[in-house]
Design a protein around this motif. Structure first.
Motif, PDB file in Angstrom:
ATOM      1  N   LEU A 110      35.780  35.009  45.012  1.00 26.93           N
ATOM      2  CA  LEU A 110      36.787  35.824  44.333  1.00 26.93           C
ATOM      3  C   LEU A 110      36.696  35.653  42.817  1.00 26.93           C
ATOM      4  O   LEU A 110      36.929  36.594  42.053  1.00 26.93           O
ATOM      5  CB  LEU A 110      38.184  35.435  44.829  1.00 26.93           C
ATOM      6  N   THR A 111      36.349  34.432  42.384  1.00 25.11           N
ATOM      7  CA  THR A 111      36.218  34.180  40.948  1.00 25.11           C
ATOM      8  C   THR A 111      35.098  35.015  40.336  1.00 25.11           C
ATOM      9  O   THR A 111      35.252  35.582  39.250  1.00 25.11           O
ATOM     10  CB  THR A 111      35.951  32.691  40.695  1.00 25.11           C
ATOM     11  N   LEU A 112      33.958  35.099  41.025  1.00 28.50           N
ATOM     12  CA  LEU A 112      32.848  35.912  40.514  1.00 28.50           C
ATOM     13  C   LEU A 112      33.252  37.372  40.365  1.00 28.50           C
ATOM     14  O   LEU A 112      32.953  38.014  39.354  1.00 28.50           O
ATOM     15  CB  LEU A 112      31.650  35.784  41.455  1.00 28.50           C
ATOM     16  N   ALA A 113      33.954  37.878  41.373  1.00 29.94           N
ATOM     17  CA  ALA A 113      34.416  39.264  41.284  1.00 29.94           C
ATOM     18  C   ALA A 113      35.444  39.424  40.169  1.00 29.94           C
ATOM     19  O   ALA A 113      35.432  40.428  39.432  1.00 29.94           O
ATOM     20  CB  ALA A 113      35.020  39.705  42.620  1.00 29.94           C
ATOM     21  N   GLY A 114      36.327  38.426  40.011  1.00 35.95           N
ATOM     22  CA  GLY A 114      37.338  38.495  38.959  1.00 35.95           C
ATOM     23  C   GLY A 114      36.739  38.451  37.570  1.00 35.95           C
ATOM     24  O   GLY A 114      37.194  39.158  36.661  1.00 35.95           O
ATOM     25  N   ILE A 115      35.683  37.625  37.391  1.00 36.70           N
ATOM     26  CA  ILE A 115      35.040  37.546  36.073  1.00 36.70           C
ATOM     27  C   ILE A 115      34.431  38.886  35.698  1.00 36.70           C
ATOM     28  O   ILE A 115      34.544  39.351  34.558  1.00 36.70           O
ATOM     29  CB  ILE A 115      33.973  36.432  36.075  1.00 36.70           C
ATOM     30  N   ARG A 116      33.774  39.531  36.644  1.00 39.61           N
ATOM     31  CA  ARG A 116      33.189  40.842  36.365  1.00 39.61           C
ATOM     32  C   ARG A 116      34.265  41.859  35.985  1.00 39.61           C
ATOM     33  O   ARG A 116      34.064  42.681  35.080  1.00 39.61           O
ATOM     34  CB  ARG A 116      32.411  41.339  37.579  1.00 39.61           C
ATOM     35  N   VAL A 169      35.573  41.029  32.403  1.00 39.87           N
ATOM     36  CA  VAL A 169      34.604  41.415  31.377  1.00 39.87           C
ATOM     37  C   VAL A 169      34.606  42.924  31.185  1.00 39.87           C
ATOM     38  O   VAL A 169      34.513  43.432  30.059  1.00 39.87           O
ATOM     39  CB  VAL A 169      33.201  40.910  31.749  1.00 39.87           C
ATOM     40  N   ALA A 170      34.731  43.668  32.284  1.00 43.44           N
ATOM     41  CA  ALA A 170      34.747  45.123  32.183  1.00 43.44           C
ATOM     42  C   ALA A 170      35.993  45.634  31.478  1.00 43.44           C
ATOM     43  O   ALA A 170      35.960  46.670  30.809  1.00 43.44           O
ATOM     44  CB  ALA A 170      34.648  45.745  33.579  1.00 43.44           C
ATOM     45  N   ALA A 212      30.909  32.830  32.278  1.00 40.05           N
ATOM     46  CA  ALA A 212      30.195  32.811  33.558  1.00 40.05           C
ATOM     47  C   ALA A 212      30.405  31.462  34.218  1.00 40.05           C
ATOM     48  O   ALA A 212      30.805  30.483  33.572  1.00 40.05           O
ATOM     49  CB  ALA A 212      28.704  33.078  33.341  1.00 40.05           C
ATOM     50  N   LEU A 213      30.129  31.412  35.516  1.00 41.56           N
ATOM     51  CA  LEU A 213      30.190  30.146  36.238  1.00 41.56           C
ATOM     52  C   LEU A 213      28.939  29.330  35.916  1.00 41.56           C
ATOM     53  O   LEU A 213      27.820  29.829  35.998  1.00 41.56           O
ATOM     54  CB  LEU A 213      30.272  30.399  37.748  1.00 41.56           C
TER      55      LEU A 213
END
Length: 511
Positions: A42-48, A51-52, A65-66
């Motif tokens: 979920l964190t990876l999706a949230g970061i994207r 950023v958008a 980024a992680l």
């Protein structure tokens, strides 16, 4: 508690306490690690997503980024969470009262009153925190909607903006600078689909404009008064292109050039500040306190927002670009061209660039945006803040609903024997349904009440972040409890339905 009888049987068959303890801690740790892995996804999706949607003024967010330290910290935290939150239940279960547990009538033991109170307290706390977060998110969302309704004082639709800065080596004098921008605006005006063209030193909502002291003619300054105005340098056509409203007098024209009498256009705020009881048209002032040429006011425009969407009305004066060198000895080399188009302004990017390239092939064109994009960028920070707090509020609401559901599910499992007896003695399924729903909604109600009390205090911290809505907005404080009550009701529905469907005969045979 559901495994108390299982652990007691294991202990009765000779299982060592240490072995039982290790098994329980291992299970707890595996669950924590599994949750952490899901959370990282979920964190990876949230970061994207962040950023958008990043605000224009937040630097280096695209570099977030992680990395290995973050992953390592997450793994250590997951291990500690699994151990710490699994240790107390594991210690408790690893020391069962064998005689007491094995003599219990049901397949599982029941928790004591202290444990029931602790679980219910956690649910109430989750609901309370959800209320606080949702109220904060609601206030920011309502504030964002109010910001979108702010009258900016100009019309941002169908306007293209592009920045051109002239190098001193190629354009050493003010006359060359003025001549270049006059030619550029004239030729862009001839492009198909162009309605009007102008230019400005600093585009509204893209930077702080700054102020300049002025000296008023035939009006001595009051003690302690410092007459000034935000200074803007524009090229004729700017007001028409930006859709600004003329209150009285006239806009600047191509005739307002060097050699002609110096003129200036001011906004309503400046007119009311220095000539509240007199006609501002025809009044004169000059920049600074030295003996500069007097500028005559020829027009008054409606006050517009410049430094920010939300700001106090500021005194602003608009000086013709061609006459500015007579005031200061130089002309601004960096100007933002504004082009109002018949259709999509992005279709004029290529032709407008072509005009600049034809005038000077080595001259860069930067910051190409539509005025709608400029306005959206100015609102990106409050939009980003509302998104973040809204995301946290949604996560808190989900966790609170899961907490209510888990507590009631456990309650139904532990009271299945009692429920079976009630139904065997004639209790209707509807009454069982109402009993479980009532207990769940009582927890939700207590959490909502505590959360509203906390929100009334903590939302005062948001007073500087909201616009057009009070920190104790009654609409927000009315909607949030309804949303939470609906979520809690949905969370209570399945355990209550399962309780109402208990088969008393089957339950009693198990006993």
């Amino acid at each position: 508690d559901a495994r108390r009888r299982e652990v007691a049987v294991r202990a009765a068959l000779g299982a060592a306490r240490g072995r039982v303890l290790r098994q329980l801690l291992t299970e707890s740790t595996v669950l924590a690690l599994a949750g952490s892995v899901a959370g990282l996804g979920l964190t990876l999706a949230g970061i994207r997503l962040l950023v958008a949607l990043r605000p224009a003024g937040l630097p280096r967010l695209d570099q977030v980024a992680l990395d290995l330290p973050t992953l390592g910290f997450t793994a250590v935290l997951a291990l500690l969470t699994g151990i710490l939150f699994g240790l107390v239940p594991a210690l408790n279960l690893s020391r069962p009262d064998l005689a007491g547990v094995l003599k219990e009538g049901g397949p599982t033991g029941t928790a004591g009153p202290a444990r029931h109170r602790f679980r219910r307290g956690l649910v109430v706390a989750e609901m309370a925190l959800s209320v606080i977060l949702m109220v904060g998110a609601g206030l920011l969302i309502r504030s964002l909607l109010a910001l979108h309704r702010v009258d900016l004082g100009f019309n941002e639709r169908n306007v293209l903006t592009l920045r051109v800065t002239l190098p001193g080596s190629s354009y050493p004098g003010a006359a060359e600078v003025v001549a270049f921008f006059e030619r550029a605006t004239e030729q862009i005006r001839l492009l198909p689909g162009v309605r009007s063209v102008g230019a400005t030193r600093i585009l509204p909502l893209s930077g702080t404009i700054g102020d300049w002291s002025i000296t008023l003619k035939d009006r001595p300054a009051e003690p302690g008064e410092n007459p000034n105005g935000d200074w803007q340098v524009v090229i004729d056509g700017y007001f028409e292109t930006m859709g600004m409203t003329l209150v009285k007098g006239r806009f600047l024209t191509r005739e307002d050039r060097a050699g002609n009498p110096p003129v200036v256009v001011i906004n309503e705020t400046m007119a009311s500040a220095y000539w509240p009881d007199r006609e501002p048209l025809g009044q004169q002032f000059h920049l600074g306190t030295r003996d500069q040429p007097w500028m005559t006011i020829v027009g008054v425009v409606r006050t517009s927002r410049h430094n920010a969407v939300v700001e106090a009305n500021r005194q602003e004066m608009f000086v013709p670009h061609a006459q500015f060198p007579a005031q200061t000895g130089n002309a601004p080399r960096g100007m933002t061209l504004v082009v109002r188009t018949e259709g999509d302004p992005r279709d004029l990017v290529g032709p407008a660039r072509g005009v600049i390239r034809a005038l000077d092939p080595g001259l860069p064109v930067s910051d190409i945006r539509t005025m709608e994009q400029v306005t959206a960028d100015a609102l990106s920070a409050p939009r980003f803040t509302a998104l973040l707090l809204g995301t946290f509020a949604a996560a808190a609401l989900l966790l609170a609903a899961i907490g209510v559901y888990g507590t009631l599910s456990l309650l139904v499992a532990q009271r299945s024997h009692e429920i079976g007896i009630r139904m065997a003695l004639g209790a209707a399924r509807g009454s069982i349904l109402r009993m479980i729903l009532g207990q769940g909604m009582a927890l939700a109600g207590a959490g909502v009440a505590a959360g509203l009390a906390g929100a009334l205090i903590l939302t005062r911290l948001l007073e500087r972040l909201v616009y057009g809505v009070g920190a104790n907005d009654p609409v927000t404080f009315a909607i949030v409890p309804l949303v939470l009550a609906g979520a809690a009701l949905l969370a209570c529905a399945w355990p209550a339905r399962r309780a109402a469907r208990v088969d008393p005969a089957a339950m009693l045979r198990r006993e």
